[in-house]
Design a protein around this motif. Structure first.
Motif, PDB file in Angstrom:
ATOM      1  N   ALA A 250       0.666  -1.103  -0.590  1.00 55.47           N
ATOM      2  CA  ALA A 250      -0.165  -0.679  -0.263  1.00 55.47           C
ATOM      3  C   ALA A 250       0.644   1.173   0.258  1.00 55.47           C
ATOM      4  N   ALA A 251       1.919   1.135   1.109  1.00 54.59           N
ATOM      5  CA  ALA A 251       3.132   2.518   0.961  1.00 54.59           C
ATOM      6  C   ALA A 251       3.740   3.153  -0.532  1.00 54.59           C
ATOM      7  N   LEU A 252       4.227   1.438  -0.875  1.00 58.56           N
ATOM      8  CA  LEU A 252       4.408   1.631  -2.453  1.00 58.56           C
ATOM      9  C   LEU A 252       3.844   2.480  -3.878  1.00 58.56           C
ATOM     10  N   ALA A 253       2.471   2.073  -3.479  1.00 57.15           N
ATOM     11  CA  ALA A 253       1.625   1.994  -4.298  1.00 57.15           C
ATOM     12  C   ALA A 253       0.811   3.703  -4.576  1.00 57.15           C
ATOM     13  N   GLY A 254       0.921   4.302  -2.773  1.00 52.95           N
ATOM     14  CA  GLY A 254       0.789   5.743  -2.325  1.00 52.95           C
ATOM     15  C   GLY A 254       1.876   6.499  -3.286  1.00 52.95           C
ATOM     16  N   MET A 255       3.327   6.569  -3.011  1.00 51.02           N
ATOM     17  CA  MET A 255       4.169   6.890  -3.303  1.00 51.02           C
ATOM     18  C   MET A 255       4.366   6.863  -5.185  1.00 51.02           C
ATOM     19  N   GLU A 256       4.457   6.097  -5.639  1.00 50.23           N
ATOM     20  CA  GLU A 256       4.418   5.637  -6.921  1.00 50.23           C
ATOM     21  C   GLU A 256       3.105   5.896  -7.677  1.00 50.23           C
ATOM     22  N   ARG A 257       2.080   6.129  -7.587  1.00 53.89           N
ATOM     23  CA  ARG A 257       0.619   6.576  -7.865  1.00 53.89           C
ATOM     24  C   ARG A 257      -0.305   5.839  -8.607  1.00 53.89           C
ATOM     25  N   LEU A 258      -0.391   4.793  -7.602  1.00 49.40           N
ATOM     26  CA  LEU A 258      -1.378   3.216  -8.192  1.00 49.40           C
ATOM     27  C   LEU A 258      -2.517   4.524  -7.934  1.00 49.40           C
ATOM     28  N   ASP A 259      -3.789   3.833  -9.092  1.00 50.82           N
ATOM     29  CA  ASP A 259      -5.327   4.143  -8.413  1.00 50.82           C
ATOM     30  C   ASP A 259      -6.301   3.764  -7.257  1.00 50.82           C
ATOM     31  N   MET A 260      -6.016   2.284  -8.285  1.00 48.18           N
ATOM     32  CA  MET A 260      -6.356   1.227  -7.056  1.00 48.18           C
ATOM     33  C   MET A 260      -6.137   0.272  -6.552  1.00 48.18           C
ATOM     34  N   MET A 261      -5.812  -0.331  -5.807  1.00 44.57           N
ATOM     35  CA  MET A 261      -5.874  -1.515  -4.888  1.00 44.57           C
ATOM     36  C   MET A 261      -7.007  -2.627  -4.712  1.00 44.57           C
ATOM     37  N   LEU A 262      -6.237  -3.746  -5.001  1.00 42.30           N
ATOM     38  CA  LEU A 262      -7.434  -5.027  -4.362  1.00 42.30           C
ATOM     39  C   LEU A 262      -7.312  -4.544  -2.639  1.00 42.30           C
ATOM     40  N   ASN A 263      -8.174  -4.556  -1.521  1.00 43.60           N
ATOM     41  CA  ASN A 263      -7.756  -4.801  -0.646  1.00 43.60           C
ATOM     42  C   ASN A 263      -8.975  -4.657   0.646  1.00 43.60           C
ATOM     43  N   ASP A 264      -9.528  -5.924   0.300  1.00 49.35           N
ATOM     44  CA  ASP A 264     -10.634  -6.956   1.225  1.00 49.35           C
ATOM     45  C   ASP A 264      -9.876  -7.344   3.174  1.00 49.35           C
ATOM     46  N   SER A 265     -10.643  -6.410   3.787  1.00 46.91           N
ATOM     47  CA  SER A 265     -10.702  -6.674   4.841  1.00 46.91           C
ATOM     48  C   SER A 265     -10.127  -8.450   5.452  1.00 46.91           C
ATOM     49  N   MET A 266     -11.348  -9.988   4.830  1.00 47.19           N
ATOM     50  CA  MET A 266     -11.218 -11.030   4.771  1.00 47.19           C
ATOM     51  C   MET A 266     -10.867 -11.940   3.601  1.00 47.19           C
ATOM     52  N   TYR A 267     -10.536 -11.298   2.940  1.00 40.63           N
ATOM     53  CA  TYR A 267      -9.853 -11.752   1.927  1.00 40.63           C
ATOM     54  C   TYR A 267      -8.610 -13.131   2.380  1.00 40.63           C
ATOM     55  N   GLY A 268      -7.610 -12.310   2.805  1.00 40.67           N
ATOM     56  CA  GLY A 268      -6.200 -13.320   3.578  1.00 40.67           C
ATOM     57  C   GLY A 268      -6.963 -13.777   4.221  1.00 40.67           C
ATOM     58  N   ILE A 269      -7.724 -13.807   5.222  1.00 46.22           N
ATOM     59  CA  ILE A 269      -7.978 -14.768   5.886  1.00 46.22           C
ATOM     60  C   ILE A 269      -8.673 -15.779   5.900  1.00 46.22           C
ATOM     61  N   LEU A 270      -9.856 -15.738   4.884  1.00 44.50           N
ATOM     62  CA  LEU A 270     -10.307 -16.837   3.948  1.00 44.50           C
ATOM     63  C   LEU A 270     -10.126 -17.871   3.032  1.00 44.50           C
ATOM     64  N   PHE A 271      -8.758 -16.839   2.318  1.00 49.38           N
ATOM     65  CA  PHE A 271      -8.507 -17.409   0.709  1.00 49.38           C
ATOM     66  C   PHE A 271      -6.674 -17.896   1.084  1.00 49.38           C
ATOM     67  N   ARG A 272      -6.204 -17.453   2.032  1.00 44.13           N
ATOM     68  CA  ARG A 272      -4.946 -17.520   1.904  1.00 44.13           C
ATOM     69  C   ARG A 272      -4.480 -17.658   3.546  1.00 44.13           C
ATOM     70  N   ASP A 273      -5.826 -18.393   3.485  1.00 42.50           N
ATOM     71  CA  ASP A 273      -5.121 -19.092   5.750  1.00 42.50           C
ATOM     72  C   ASP A 273      -3.715 -17.975   6.416  1.00 42.50           C
ATOM     73  N   ILE A 274      -4.185 -16.628   6.339  1.00 43.45           N
ATOM     74  CA  ILE A 274      -3.164 -15.332   6.624  1.00 43.45           C
ATOM     75  C   ILE A 274      -4.258 -15.056   8.064  1.00 43.45           C
ATOM     76  N   ASN A 275      -3.163 -15.413   9.566  1.00 44.63           N
ATOM     77  CA  ASN A 275      -3.798 -14.972  10.776  1.00 44.63           C
ATOM     78  C   ASN A 275      -5.104 -13.817  10.796  1.00 44.63           C
ATOM     79  N   PRO A 276      -6.308 -13.965  11.739  1.00 44.68           N
ATOM     80  CA  PRO A 276      -6.803 -12.718  11.301  1.00 44.68           C
ATOM     81  C   PRO A 276      -6.799 -11.762  12.283  1.00 44.68           C
ATOM     82  N   ILE A 277      -5.824 -12.149  13.146  1.00 51.68           N
ATOM     83  CA  ILE A 277      -5.554 -10.508  13.764  1.00 51.68           C
ATOM     84  C   ILE A 277      -4.513  -9.482  12.808  1.00 51.68           C
ATOM     85  N   ARG A 278      -3.543 -10.820  12.358  1.00 48.90           N
ATOM     86  CA  ARG A 278      -2.428  -9.936  11.583  1.00 48.90           C
ATOM     87  C   ARG A 278      -3.365  -9.375  10.182  1.00 48.90           C
ATOM     88  N   THR A 279      -3.857  -9.705   9.723  1.00 44.06           N
ATOM     89  CA  THR A 279      -4.834  -9.448   8.477  1.00 44.06           C
ATOM     90  C   THR A 279      -6.279  -8.352   8.419  1.00 44.06           C
TER      91      THR A 279
END
Length: 545
Positions: A250-279
């Motif tokens: 997100a920080a790199l995207a902001g500095m390099e002027r991307l316009d949209m970012m995929l950013n879901d509150s639960m996607y990484g938890i559900l579909f990549r098994d990333i820890n919920p608190i971390r996410t």
């Protein structure tokens, strides 16, 4: 575009849904505010200018954060011990400090008194450089949109380009823009979301996608600026701020002027098994960056319907949209930045499947009238029959035209067969153009009967969503976890069970100590004024398609 037809929804039920979503989200936001992660701390140092990697391509920022954590912990934040070391003369800059730390040649400490205050002031100045760069990128975007113009009408046509090789992606992206794409999405290489570091430099070896790196962002943004000037309309760039390095990307995207970012509150938890608190910790920081940068987020509710039935689980999509809205608003995002996701994923063999899709799309459009919404094409029921797939994509495009979606991802008839060729993309764009030209004004004529099939189905889904939110908010959990975390653990969303004390990246979560300091979070929480920018307006382009 004419305003889409309205459903006869109970306004009190809609208010209840939002109130329950706020209650469900509040304990999770509180957890996010009490914790940090290794990626949040790395993102903060990236804002301060730390980049580069060692000969094995391990980023220097990873080395530096690891060294600080091993010696003094991250409970007080990484920047105070880092800038204390710089002020004590251990190195002249962050890169040299990271290099020395990687070989064990720096002793970090937690300073006190005046030395602590001096380190914090120096850290705030260093991180402020990155925040100013984000502000500058946002102003540049608005200036280019004002000069070149936006697409002539909505929805914006969103097309995926990702060969694995950034130098192959560039000409394909420019060709797609010339054929009518308004947004170019460079999807990430398979598995990058599970890397706990951000690769460095331009990359040419991704699989089913191209690595998200700062240099790849810069190269593609420059290429799209070039074609934007050629076409006389601003072409937007999308990538993914998700996974274990969500804050850094997100920080790199902001500095390099991307316009949209995929950013879901639960996607990484559900579909990549990333820890919920971390996410949840990472997504709050990343969304604060997106808010500052003027980036539109895209959420991932469409993914639920690839694992759960699109009719039976329709209400879980609505619940997730409401939660994503709440988490986004708390982080500072505005309505025009909420590309909330939903999808055309009902089994086409089901009777009245098109009417059901229309009801669900109309419900989302009416619940979030100021949000652009991201409408996703069929994937689950694409069989390899390209003729049938092309027809399904046409029906999908028709729903998008009839319901006023803001962002329409172009469906490919070769979905589930091959990675699309340029010719496939050209045919898909022809499909979109035909439907939009032929039916974009259909909303003027379409008014579903008050108690007809579509109205009844939409009210049913909203009612089921409220019932689910009530269960989430009011059910007690023996583990003591906040109700939303308990619901995620029970498989409520996408049939995926993800407990709060498990999952990838859990070891990277740190509870903040009293006196924790992070100058990026301090600035973002305080709402340091960003450039005053209104929602993008659709203006006629000066030329081109």
């Amino acid at each position: 575009m004419t305003s889409p037809a309205r459903l006869d929804l109970d306004p009190e039920l809609v208010r209840t849904a939002r109130r329950l979503a706020r209650h469900a989200a509040a304990p999770v936001v509180s957890i996010a505010r009490r914790h940090t992660t290794v990626s949040v701390e790395r993102a903060t140092l990236r804002l301060a200018g730390l980049s580069g990697a060692d000969h094995e391509r391990v980023p220097w920022v990873n080395h530096l954060v690891t060294a600080v954590r091993d010696q003094v912990g991250l409970e007080h934040g990484v920047t105070t011990p880092v800038y204390d070391a710089l002020l004590r003369g251990d190195a002249d800059d962050l890169t040299t400090l990271a290099q020395k730390a990687s070989s064990g040649n720096v002793s970090f400490r937690l300073p006190t008194g005046r030395e602590e205050q001096a380190a914090r002031r120096a850290a705030a100045r260093g991180v402020g450089v990155g925040l100013k760069r984000i502000d500058s990128a946002r102003r540049t975007r608005e200036r280019l949109v004002s000069r070149l113009g936006d697409p002539r009408q909505k929805p914006w046509i969103y097309l995926i380009v990702a060969t694995g090789d950034i130098y192959e992606d560039i000409p394909q992206a420019q060709a797609a823009a010339r054929e009518g794409a308004d947004v170019i999405a460079v999807i990430r290489s398979t598995g990058q979301s599970l890397l706990d570091y951000v690769p460095e430099g331009a990359t040419r070896e991704g699989f089913a996608g191209t690595y998200a790196t700062q240099e790849n962002f810069r190269l593609m943004r420059a290429a799209l600026d070039e074609v934007s000037k050629e076409l006389g309309r601003y072409v937007r760039l999308t990538n993914y701020a998700s996974g274990l390095c969500m804050p850094e990307i997100a920080a790199l995207a902001g500095m390099e002027r991307l316009d949209m970012m995929l950013n879901d509150s639960m996607y990484g938890i559900l579909f990549r098994d990333i820890n919920p608190i971390r996410t949840f910790v990472d997504q709050r920081f990343s969304r604060q960056i997106h808010a500052r940068a003027g980036i539109i987020i895209n959420t991932g509710e469409d993914n639920y319907l690839t694992t759960a039935d699109a009719v039976e689980a329709a209400h879980t999509v609505t619940v997730s949209q409401l939660l994503n809205e709440r988490f986004a608003k708390e982080a500072g995002l505005e309505d025009w930045q909420l590309g909330l996701g939903h999808a055309f994923e009902i089994n086409p063999d089901l009777p009245d499947s098109f009417r059901l899709e229309l009801a669900h799309a109309m419900l989302a459009r009416q619940l979030f009238p100021e949000a652009p919404l991201k409408w996703m094409p069929p994937t689950k029921h694409m069989t390899g029959d390209v003729f049938r797939g092309y027809l399904l994509d046409g029906f999908f495009n028709l729903v998008g035209a009839m319901t006023g979606q803001g962002i329409l991802l172009v469906g490919m008839m070769t979905e589930a067969v091959v990675t699309p060729f340029l010719s496939d993309r050209d045919l898909a764009l022809q499909n979109v153009r035909y439907v939009m030209n032929a039916a974009s004004g259909l909303t003027e004529d379409f008014h579903p009967p008050r108690d007809g099939f579509i109205q009844t189905r939409a009210r049913q889904v909203l009612g089921e969503a409220v019932e689910l939110l009530e269960r989430i908010v009011h059910d007690s959990d023996p583990s003591g976890d906040p109700p939303l975390l308990a619901a995620i653990a029970d498989g409520t969303f996408g049939l995926m069970k993800r407990p709060a004390d498990a999952g990838k990246g859990l070891e990277g979560v740190v509870k903040r100590a009293p006196g924790y300091d992070n100058p990026a979070i301090t600035a973002l929480d305080a709402g340091v004024p960003a450039p005053k920018v209104t929602a993008p307006k659709v203006t006629a382009p000066k030329g081109g398609k």
